[in-house]
Design a protein around this motif. Structure first.
Motif, PDB file in Angstrom:
ATOM      1  N   ALA A 174       0.828  -1.206   0.000  1.00 22.90           N
ATOM      2  CA  ALA A 174       0.000   0.000   0.000  1.00 22.90           C
ATOM      3  C   ALA A 174       0.860   1.253   0.000  1.00 22.90           C
ATOM      4  O   ALA A 174       0.667   2.168  -0.809  1.00 22.90           O
ATOM      5  N   GLY A 175       1.826   1.326   0.905  1.00 22.09           N
ATOM      6  CA  GLY A 175       2.664   2.505   0.995  1.00 22.09           C
ATOM      7  C   GLY A 175       3.508   2.736  -0.237  1.00 22.09           C
ATOM      8  O   GLY A 175       3.622   3.861  -0.737  1.00 22.09           O
ATOM      9  N   GLY A 176       4.101   1.667  -0.757  1.00 19.71           N
ATOM     10  CA  GLY A 176       4.924   1.796  -1.949  1.00 19.71           C
ATOM     11  C   GLY A 176       4.128   2.264  -3.148  1.00 19.71           C
ATOM     12  O   GLY A 176       4.576   3.118  -3.927  1.00 19.71           O
ATOM     13  N   ASN A 177       2.928   1.726  -3.320  1.00 18.26           N
ATOM     14  CA  ASN A 177       2.093   2.145  -4.441  1.00 18.26           C
ATOM     15  C   ASN A 177       1.601   3.574  -4.265  1.00 18.26           C
ATOM     16  O   ASN A 177       1.502   4.318  -5.251  1.00 18.26           O
ATOM     17  N   ALA A 178       1.296   3.978  -3.055  1.00 18.06           N
ATOM     18  CA  ALA A 178       0.842   5.347  -2.827  1.00 18.06           C
ATOM     19  C   ALA A 178       1.919   6.350  -3.243  1.00 18.06           C
ATOM     20  O   ALA A 178       1.622   7.361  -3.897  1.00 18.06           O
ATOM     21  N   VAL A 200     -11.960   4.818   7.857  1.00 15.13           N
ATOM     22  CA  VAL A 200     -11.758   5.772   6.768  1.00 15.13           C
ATOM     23  C   VAL A 200     -13.031   5.905   5.953  1.00 15.13           C
ATOM     24  O   VAL A 200     -13.936   5.069   6.032  1.00 15.13           O
ATOM     25  N   ASP A 201     -13.079   6.967   5.112  1.00 14.54           N
ATOM     26  CA  ASP A 201     -14.235   7.179   4.253  1.00 14.54           C
ATOM     27  C   ASP A 201     -13.945   6.643   2.850  1.00 14.54           C
ATOM     28  O   ASP A 201     -12.964   5.925   2.625  1.00 14.54           O
ATOM     29  N   ASP A 202     -14.772   7.017   1.895  1.00 10.31           N
ATOM     30  CA  ASP A 202     -14.644   6.498   0.532  1.00 10.31           C
ATOM     31  C   ASP A 202     -13.352   6.930  -0.154  1.00 10.31           C
ATOM     32  O   ASP A 202     -12.942   6.327  -1.151  1.00 10.31           O
ATOM     33  N   ASP A 203     -12.715   7.979   0.350  1.00 11.42           N
ATOM     34  CA  ASP A 203     -11.444   8.442  -0.207  1.00 11.42           C
ATOM     35  C   ASP A 203     -10.240   7.919   0.574  1.00 11.42           C
ATOM     36  O   ASP A 203      -9.112   8.343   0.316  1.00 11.42           O
ATOM     37  N   ALA A 204     -10.480   7.030   1.534  1.00 13.17           N
ATOM     38  CA  ALA A 204      -9.433   6.509   2.428  1.00 13.17           C
ATOM     39  C   ALA A 204      -8.950   7.555   3.415  1.00 13.17           C
ATOM     40  O   ALA A 204      -7.886   7.415   4.010  1.00 13.17           O
ATOM     41  N   ARG A 205      -9.763   8.572   3.661  1.00 18.22           N
ATOM     42  CA  ARG A 205      -9.411   9.631   4.601  1.00 18.22           C
ATOM     43  C   ARG A 205      -9.964   9.305   5.986  1.00 18.22           C
ATOM     44  O   ARG A 205     -11.096   8.835   6.117  1.00 18.22           O
ATOM     45  N   THR A 206      -9.167   9.559   7.012  1.00 14.34           N
ATOM     46  CA  THR A 206      -9.593   9.333   8.387  1.00 14.34           C
ATOM     47  C   THR A 206     -10.432  10.509   8.880  1.00 14.34           C
ATOM     48  O   THR A 206     -10.750  11.427   8.111  1.00 14.34           O
ATOM     49  N   LYS A 263      -4.690   4.167  -4.711  1.00 10.72           N
ATOM     50  CA  LYS A 263      -5.246   5.007  -5.776  1.00 10.72           C
ATOM     51  C   LYS A 263      -6.245   6.019  -5.212  1.00 10.72           C
ATOM     52  O   LYS A 263      -6.256   7.194  -5.613  1.00 10.72           O
ATOM     53  N   LEU A 264      -7.097   5.561  -4.282  1.00 11.09           N
ATOM     54  CA  LEU A 264      -8.080   6.465  -3.688  1.00 11.09           C
ATOM     55  C   LEU A 264      -7.404   7.616  -2.957  1.00 11.09           C
ATOM     56  O   LEU A 264      -7.767   8.786  -3.136  1.00 11.09           O
ATOM     57  N   ALA A 265      -6.415   7.291  -2.125  1.00 14.17           N
ATOM     58  CA  ALA A 265      -5.740   8.329  -1.352  1.00 14.17           C
ATOM     59  C   ALA A 265      -4.962   9.279  -2.254  1.00 14.17           C
ATOM     60  O   ALA A 265      -5.049  10.510  -2.110  1.00 14.17           O
ATOM     61  N   ALA A 266      -4.213   8.733  -3.206  1.00 14.40           N
ATOM     62  CA  ALA A 266      -3.422   9.587  -4.095  1.00 14.40           C
ATOM     63  C   ALA A 266      -4.321  10.493  -4.918  1.00 14.40           C
ATOM     64  O   ALA A 266      -4.006  11.675  -5.134  1.00 14.40           O
ATOM     65  N   SER A 267      -5.447   9.975  -5.385  1.00 12.02           N
ATOM     66  CA  SER A 267      -6.378  10.785  -6.172  1.00 12.02           C
ATOM     67  C   SER A 267      -6.932  11.934  -5.337  1.00 12.02           C
ATOM     68  O   SER A 267      -7.011  13.085  -5.809  1.00 12.02           O
ATOM     69  N   ALA A 268      -7.311  11.646  -4.102  1.00 12.11           N
ATOM     70  CA  ALA A 268      -7.861  12.695  -3.237  1.00 12.11           C
ATOM     71  C   ALA A 268      -6.818  13.764  -2.933  1.00 12.11           C
ATOM     72  O   ALA A 268      -7.127  14.965  -2.903  1.00 12.11           O
ATOM     73  N   ILE A 269      -5.582  13.354  -2.731  1.00 14.16           N
ATOM     74  CA  ILE A 269      -4.526  14.305  -2.373  1.00 14.16           C
ATOM     75  C   ILE A 269      -4.228  15.266  -3.524  1.00 14.16           C
ATOM     76  O   ILE A 269      -4.019  16.464  -3.306  1.00 14.16           O
ATOM     77  N   VAL A 270      -4.230  14.765  -4.753  1.00 12.11           N
ATOM     78  CA  VAL A 270      -3.916  15.642  -5.888  1.00 12.11           C
ATOM     79  C   VAL A 270      -5.158  16.273  -6.506  1.00 12.11           C
ATOM     80  O   VAL A 270      -5.054  17.065  -7.436  1.00 12.11           O
ATOM     81  N   PRO A 273     -11.494   7.356  -8.192  1.00 11.96           N
ATOM     82  CA  PRO A 273     -11.588   6.217  -9.116  1.00 11.96           C
ATOM     83  C   PRO A 273     -12.662   5.242  -8.670  1.00 11.96           C
ATOM     84  O   PRO A 273     -12.997   5.147  -7.491  1.00 11.96           O
ATOM     85  N   ALA A 274     -13.217   4.517  -9.655  1.00  9.24           N
ATOM     86  CA  ALA A 274     -14.215   3.496  -9.336  1.00  9.24           C
ATOM     87  C   ALA A 274     -13.554   2.358  -8.568  1.00  9.24           C
ATOM     88  O   ALA A 274     -12.379   2.037  -8.783  1.00  9.24           O
ATOM     89  N   CYS A 275     -14.297   1.759  -7.669  1.00 10.64           N
ATOM     90  CA  CYS A 275     -13.778   0.645  -6.865  1.00 10.64           C
ATOM     91  C   CYS A 275     -14.320  -0.681  -7.401  1.00 10.64           C
ATOM     92  O   CYS A 275     -15.484  -0.781  -7.778  1.00 10.64           O
ATOM     93  N   ASP A 276     -13.453  -1.679  -7.425  1.00 11.17           N
ATOM     94  CA  ASP A 276     -13.835  -3.016  -7.850  1.00 11.17           C
ATOM     95  C   ASP A 276     -14.451  -3.793  -6.688  1.00 11.17           C
ATOM     96  O   ASP A 276     -14.284  -3.427  -5.521  1.00 11.17           O
ATOM     97  N   VAL A 277     -15.125  -4.882  -7.043  1.00 11.02           N
ATOM     98  CA  VAL A 277     -15.464  -5.870  -6.030  1.00 11.02           C
ATOM     99  C   VAL A 277     -14.145  -6.476  -5.521  1.00 11.02           C
ATOM    100  O   VAL A 277     -13.220  -6.697  -6.318  1.00 11.02           O
ATOM    101  N   PRO A 278     -13.998  -6.727  -4.229  1.00 11.07           N
ATOM    102  CA  PRO A 278     -12.738  -7.288  -3.726  1.00 11.07           C
ATOM    103  C   PRO A 278     -12.397  -8.609  -4.403  1.00 11.07           C
ATOM    104  O   PRO A 278     -13.290  -9.405  -4.724  1.00 11.07           O
TER     105      PRO A 278
END
Length: 416
Positions: free
Chosen positions: A17-21, A265-271, A307-314, A319-324
């Protein structure tokens, strides 16, 4: 861009997660400072091979890295490795580190992951009782378990069964102990559990379900066996404990962030703090396809939340979320699961388990919740299209082995 595009993003955790972010922030155009703090002395790496190809010696160390080391220099991503985060000052927006220094941040991403659940029974601290979560753990297991060694695996989830399969392929004697009545009880249905129990036993694994362990026993501080509640004593040179993980929430709790089974967290991965995000294994996130929240342990989840966190930050659109979805490799078997089966009322098996190629569909009120596919890619792809959509399916057509799954999915999703 929001949250200070020219400021500093600090990422705590050097896993998937951290590396991809970190990589995605640069890919999405973030121009500010990025610092990744990792407790291990190595850059971010793939963890799934640790219990499979890497454990068997089939994957070189270089193949584990998420990105080559030069990528971080070229992308202006600072790596602070071998140091852990110990405290968050939310008011001052600083992160206290184990080396006594502090890092100022404008945005903080918690990608702290999870830690193996401990089995605190007598003898748990004996030499030879191991866990498998990190590269160092895998190296210890690879170098210490010699050919012909007697290996006891405690827990028959993904990690335990993958390690058992790898050990058998290396020629070790393997005994697997599972407290539940069946293997993979937390992640798969009964038909899949029964199939994998047969497979492991056919491969020579001594598989014991409903087994309660009283103690690890040893001589001279070193493990020699596993004692069961039944009174049996099973000889073992090494034991791998794989009874699940717990989210690493200590840092978030210290900072006063709401936590359930993970950092909320919420839909954007924000606490609850708009400047702090949480992603990956440590996050308790909305599961939009299922109308509830929960915590997921998978590479797919780690990447999706990055992807959710990076998108919100910039300031990019969410982005759309997949089924797990999840996977497990054991012997020559690939189990691919899409969706979450909890609450299903109908089970449909397509294919023949005896042929080692089949799938199990889990439905509720006629709609698909999840699919377990064993060596059955078409079923997995069908599940990715239909699971969690709420579309009512023709169960009889799904049961029919002659049904073309591509056409079936297309017809089910067609308007009207």
């Amino acid at each position: 861009m929001e949250n200070g595009a020219a400021g500093t993003v600090v990422i705590v955790g050097g896993g998937h997660a951290g590396g991809n972010a970190a990589a995605l922030l640069r890919q999405y155009g973030y121009e500010g400072r990025i610092v990744l703090v990792g407790g291990e002395p190595v850059p971010p790496y793939h963890r799934p091979p640790l219990s499979k190809a890497y454990l068997k010696g089939e994957a070189a160390l270089e193949r584990l890295w998420l990105k080559p080391r030069a990528f971080y220099d070229d992308s202006r991503i600072e790596l602070k490795l071998g140091v852990s985060a110990e405290s968050i000052d939310r008011a001052g927006k600083t992160l206290g580190l184990s080396d006594g220094t502090t890092l100022a941040y404008d945005t903080l991403i918690l990608a702290t992951g999870s830690t193996p659940r401990a089995l605190t029974i007598p003898g748990h601290d004996l030499d030879g009782v191991l866990m498998l979560r990190s590269l160092a753990d895998a190296d210890a297991l690879r170098t210490r378990v010699q050919p012909g060694a007697k290996l006891a695996v405690i827990g028959a989830g993904y990690i335990g069964l993958e390690a058992a399969a790898a050990a058998r392929q290396l020629g070790h004697q393997v005994t697997v102990f599972e407290a539940a009545p069946r293997v993979l009880a937390r992640v798969a249905g009964e038909a899949v559990s029964a199939f994998y129990e047969r497979e492991h036993r056919a491969q020579g694994v001594d598989l014991r379900t409903g087994a309660t362990i009283d103690a690890f026993v040893g001589e001279g501080g070193r493990l020699t066996g596993v004692k069961l509640a039944s009174g049996d004593l099973v000889p073992a040179d090494f034991a791998l404990v794989g009874i699940g993980v717990v989210p690493e929430t200590a840092l978030a709790r210290q900072a006063g962030l709401p936590c359930a089974d993970g950092v909320e967290v919420d839909d954007d991965a924000r606490t609850a703090d708009p400047s702090i995000f949480a992603i990956g294994d440590c996050a308790h996130r909305p599961l939009g396809h299922y109308g509830r929240a929960g915590r997921l342990e998978s590479v797919h989840n780690a990447v999706e939340q990055a992807k959710l966190a990076a998108s919100a930050i910039v300031g990019k659109p969410r982005p759309a979320c997949d089924v797990p979805w999840f996977w497990s490799d054991q012997y020559d078997l690939k189990l691919q699961t899409v969706g979450l089966a909890h609450g299903h009322d109908t089970t449909i098996v397509r294919g023949d388990p005896a042929a080692r190629r089949f799938a199990v569909y889990y439905l509720k009120d006629g709609a698909l919740l999840a699919v377990d596919a064993v060596n059955a890619m078409p079923d997995f792809l069908c599940g990715k299209k239909l699971a969690g959509t709420g579309v009512k399916l023709d169960a009889d057509a799904l049961r029919d082995p002659a049904t073309d799954l591509g056409q079936f999915a297309a017809a089910a999703l067609a308007p009207g």
